[in-house]
Design a protein around this motif. Structure first.
Motif, PDB file in Angstrom:
ATOM      1  N   GLU A 270      41.320  56.070  44.183  1.00 22.61           N
ATOM      2  CA  GLU A 270      41.335  56.751  42.882  1.00 22.61           C
ATOM      3  C   GLU A 270      42.563  57.247  42.227  1.00 22.61           C
ATOM      4  O   GLU A 270      43.137  58.115  43.036  1.00 22.61           O
ATOM      5  N   TRP A 271      42.855  56.617  41.332  1.00 27.40           N
ATOM      6  CA  TRP A 271      44.087  56.819  40.564  1.00 27.40           C
ATOM      7  C   TRP A 271      44.023  56.298  39.059  1.00 27.40           C
ATOM      8  O   TRP A 271      43.413  55.382  38.952  1.00 27.40           O
ATOM      9  N   LEU A 272      44.843  56.737  38.308  1.00 24.87           N
ATOM     10  CA  LEU A 272      44.912  56.597  36.753  1.00 24.87           C
ATOM     11  C   LEU A 272      45.027  55.276  36.488  1.00 24.87           C
ATOM     12  O   LEU A 272      44.803  54.446  35.428  1.00 24.87           O
ATOM     13  N   GLY A 273      45.918  54.457  37.466  1.00 21.99           N
ATOM     14  CA  GLY A 273      46.083  53.065  37.308  1.00 21.99           C
ATOM     15  C   GLY A 273      45.206  52.037  37.865  1.00 21.99           C
ATOM     16  O   GLY A 273      45.596  50.870  37.983  1.00 21.99           O
ATOM     17  N   GLY A 274      44.043  52.494  38.617  1.00 23.02           N
ATOM     18  CA  GLY A 274      43.225  51.870  39.256  1.00 23.02           C
ATOM     19  C   GLY A 274      41.997  51.769  38.474  1.00 23.02           C
ATOM     20  O   GLY A 274      41.432  52.056  37.332  1.00 23.02           O
ATOM     21  N   SER A 275      41.105  50.440  39.170  1.00 23.62           N
ATOM     22  CA  SER A 275      39.745  50.213  38.393  1.00 23.62           C
ATOM     23  C   SER A 275      38.899  51.294  38.564  1.00 23.62           C
ATOM     24  O   SER A 275      37.934  51.630  37.360  1.00 23.62           O
ATOM     25  N   ALA A 276      38.915  52.134  39.253  1.00 24.90           N
ATOM     26  CA  ALA A 276      38.076  53.421  39.383  1.00 24.90           C
ATOM     27  C   ALA A 276      38.156  54.369  37.935  1.00 24.90           C
ATOM     28  O   ALA A 276      37.100  55.118  37.608  1.00 24.90           O
ATOM     29  N   ALA A 277      39.312  54.409  37.586  1.00 26.68           N
ATOM     30  CA  ALA A 277      39.627  54.944  36.120  1.00 26.68           C
ATOM     31  C   ALA A 277      38.791  54.484  34.993  1.00 26.68           C
ATOM     32  O   ALA A 277      38.756  55.511  34.027  1.00 26.68           O
TER      33      ALA A 277
END
Length: 767
Positions: A610-617
């Motif tokens: 989970e991080w702002l550059g990933g798909s979960a965002a």
């Protein structure tokens, strides 16, 4: 005037009519705080527990899995005789039926700074002498770095505190402090062993006055004292390792790296250099690459690398950065960046692991202060502390830890004294479900906090103000006599009284007490301290004179230079580090041999789940920072006036950038719902441009207040961020906690928000 020591300061206690009425910070404390202000207003308040309590279902049906009742049923007040008999009988049954390893000695060491009335020491001594128990290892505070740094620089899990750069040398010789994660002033408020004087802020400001420049790398501008005039770099949360790699690549590209030190004093530079240059994976960890990961400008990386190379630089990595998925990488990479910079092993520069926290960096060590002996626990191995829910949910399940393959024990009884797992642990709804599994949960508590509410048997315990002791904080040179300034409420006992009574019932009372009362033990520990310091040539007054004086100051101990980076730089053959190679292990053959896919042989960037550059965002577009609170220590005294005065709309405040708030229709003071797939909580909105856009900040420690405990997605009414954080190990190496790897969404709360219930006492039923 009587004096006492707390985790958050030393106080002269004003007593009127036999009752304490005020806690005055000692006159020479240059930076007192208000954290102790609530100790008096809650000491006899409605949440004080003054009688042994037993969960009604446990009392009626006996021990066994609680199936959701633990944390929701009423309690029944019982006599001390009955409570002690219930505890002693249950301990004996579990040991007899399931073995000593079925007893978990839960404690996080908080509760009292005293050397004798130290809850963790008390419960561990008692359980060891009763036959042994499953213990925990490492900490929620620094679990990943405690495991990785001994592989990288050698020594025990806390030797980084002694060997990191200290403020006096920064003031004299330093030029630049680059602090990944900041040096927030609130992190200097507390010390597990007590705080004699708050000296950290003065040293930081002294460094600035001496001309030292500061750079804070954090999504929060407030992670540095404004007096430091720090330059602020705000990368995406969880990307600090990528930024360090970009800085390292820039030092290498411009040939400003310390090739001599890397060759003579380190091992494994070549494989790491290949990784930096992207020779194996095709991705150079350049300034442009780092900037794209971190969400900052490439020139920010280039210019910071120039400053690091051109200055006597301290690379400070705070503890929060290792409380993330792959958290080991931040401190490992911090050491490598310091080694490349040319400052490691030179006065006023190098690596520091947590400057700004308590007395970290003020001095490297203190003298040997005696503590209550705990004995040798015959049960092993210890459980990584942050994996307690895994153990309860999956007895017999194998797991990795620091090169070993272990199996979770079948825990049937949890005995907790000191600390609050419903503050420290992640994914609290999962913890609640796990907490239903054991046959019995026993807790020592003074107040109806979440731990007490989720226990079967609760034994009411005296507070710091209600017992004599002596205190000496980590790296603190002051030894202070703690005075009993009030008698405990009727029906309340000390941990020692409880364990002495239980040990007597179980047949080892004399072994546990050694024939000493609590006050005799305090005198004994002081006398042992006198003997310890006499070996160092430091005289101390007699015990009676010590108590009359109130405190004594000890001199600065001689530095321990056995494993210093300065000597390593001077002559690595003559002054080796306690690593397999004797040098800094940029690449660790030991870690590489473990074959972990999530922690290889040298530091690297791993993309978090989970991080702002990933798909979960795409689903949860805001990164959650769950940092330490400014109005309490962890969850201690959240029910007191000082902590509650900082609430917004009666709930924990959440900081949002104005742009993020406007996009969601949120105004200052609104009650908002913060949620993800694990849970949801309510909080009060505070808008500030001192937070990076895309980041929200919800401090830890608000008392857990779930509408439906244990149900995924259930609403916490009060604002505890650990209903949102994932219960995943940092990596297979450390199994440390990783709350910093969390994404959420925030929306206005629709309708009338439910009232906060955690400050109401639980229902007490008739026996």
């Amino acid at each position: 005037m009587r004096r006492t020591v707390t985790h958050f300061g030393t106080y002269d206690v004003r007593v009127e009519g036999g009752r304490p009425v005020a806690l005055d910070p000692v006159a020479d404390d240059g930076a007192p705080n208000g954290l102790a202000d609530g100790m008096l207003d809650v000491r006899e308040g409605p949440l004080r527990i003054t009688s042994p309590m037993v969960r009604r279902g446990w009392l009626e049906r006996g021990p066994g899995p609680a199936d959701g009742a633990r944390g929701s049923e009423p309690f029944v007040a019982v006599s001390w005789d009955r409570a002690l008999e219930l505890v002693a009988t249950e301990l004996a049954r579990v040991r007899r039926t399931h073995g000593d390893e079925a007893v978990y000695g839960g404690s996080y060491g908080w509760g009292s700074p005293g050397r004798f009335h130290h809850a963790q020491s008390q419960v561990h001594r008692f359980l060891t002498m009763g036959g042994g128990y499953t213990a925990s290892v490492n900490s929620y505070s620094a679990g990943a770095m405690e495991v990785v740094l001994p592989h990288v620089i050698g020594g025990d899990s806390w030797s980084f505190a002694e060997r990191g750069v200290q403020w006096p040398e920064i003031v004299e010789h330093g030029e630049l402090v680059v602090s990944f994660g900041g040096t927030a002033a609130k992190n200097a408020f507390a010390n597990a062993g007590g705080v004699a004087r708050h000296r950290q802020p003065a040293w930081q400001r002294g460094a600035r006055a001496a001309g030292v420049q500061f750079v804070t790398v954090s999504p929060l501008r407030g992670d540095a004292d404004p007096a430091l005039e720090a330059d602020w770099i705000a990368p995406r949360p969880g990307t600090d390792v990528a930024l360090m790699l970009g800085l390292a690549h820039e030092l290498l590209r411009t040939r400003r790296h310390d090739e001599d030190f890397l060759t003579r004093c380190c091992v494994g530079w070549e494989p790491f250099e290949r990784y930096l240059l992207g020779r194996d994976d095709g991705v150079a960890k350049s300034a442009a690459w780092a900037a794209s990961v971190c969400g900052i400008a490439p020139m920010t990386v280039v210019e910071l690398a120039e400053r690091i190379a051109g200055s006597r630089t301290t690379i400070n990595v705070t503890w929060s950065l290792q409380r993330m998925q792959h958290g080991e990488q931040a401190h490992w990479m911090g050491v490598v960046l310091a080694a490349m910079s040319g400052s490691l092993g030179r006065p006023g520069g190098g690596y520091a692991g947590g400057l700004g926290i308590s007395l970290m960096g003020v001095r490297p060590r203190r003298h040997r202060i005696a503590s209550l002996p705990q004995g040798t626990n015959p049960v092993g191995p210890a459980l990584p502390v942050a994996r307690i829910a895994d153990a309860l949910l999956g007895p017999g399940t194998p797991y990795d830890y620091d090169g070993s393959r272990r199996t979770y024990p079948d825990l049937r009884l949890v005995y907790w004294a000191g600390g609050n797992p419903f503050h420290h642990h992640q994914d609290l709804h999962r913890l609640v479900r796990a907490w239903q599994r054991p046959d019995t949960v026993i807790a020592h508590e003074a107040y109806w906090n979440p731990l007490a509410r989720f226990s079967d048997i609760v034994l009411p315990i005296a507070t710091t103000l209600e017992r004599d002791d002596l205190a000496a904080g980590m790296m603190d040179l002051t030894i202070t006599a703690m005075s009993r300034v009030a008698e405990p409420p009727a029906g309340v006992r000390t941990d020692y009284d409880v364990f002495s009574a239980l040990a007597s019932r179980l047949g080892f009372g004399e072994t546990f007490t050694e024939g000493r009362t609590a006050d005799a033990w305090v005198r004994e520990l002081y006398d042992r301290t006198v003997a310890n310091l006499a070996e160092d040539g430091v005289p101390l007054p007699s015990y009676d004179d010590f108590r009359a004086l109130g405190s004594v100051e000890t001199p600065e101990p001689a530095p321990d230079e056995r494993w210093s980076f300065a000597r390593l730089r001077e002559d690595p053959a003559s002054y080796p580090l306690p690593t397999p190679s004797g040098r800094i292990e940029i690449t660790s053959a030991t870690i590489a041999s473990f074959g972990y896919p999530d922690c290889g042989g040298h530091p690297r960037w791993y993309e978090p789940a989970e991080w702002l550059g990933g798909s979960a965002a795409e689903r949860f577009p805001l990164a959650l920072v769950s940092n330490q609170p400014s109005r309490r220590l962890h969850s201690q005294l959240d029910h007191a006036a000082h902590s509650r005065a900082g609430k917004v709309a009666g709930r924990e405040p959440v900081l949002l950038h104005p742009a993020d708030a406007a996009a969601r229709g949120i105004a200052a003071g609104d009650v908002v719902r913060i949620h993800n797939e694990r849970g949801a909580c309510l909080a009060g909105a505070v808008l500030t441009a001192d937070v990076r856009p895309g980041v929200v900040v919800l401090a830890t420690g608000a008392w857990f207040d779930p509408e439906t405990p244990g149900v995924t997605g259930s609403l916490d009414r009060h604002g505890n961020p650990n209903v949102l954080t994932a219960d995943r190990g940092a990596s297979s190496l450390s199994q440390g906690p990783s709350p910093g790897t969390t994404l959420v969404e925030v929306t206005p709360y629709d309708g009338v928000p439910p009232g906060v219930r955690c400050f109401d006492p639980p229902e007490i039923a008739t026996d």
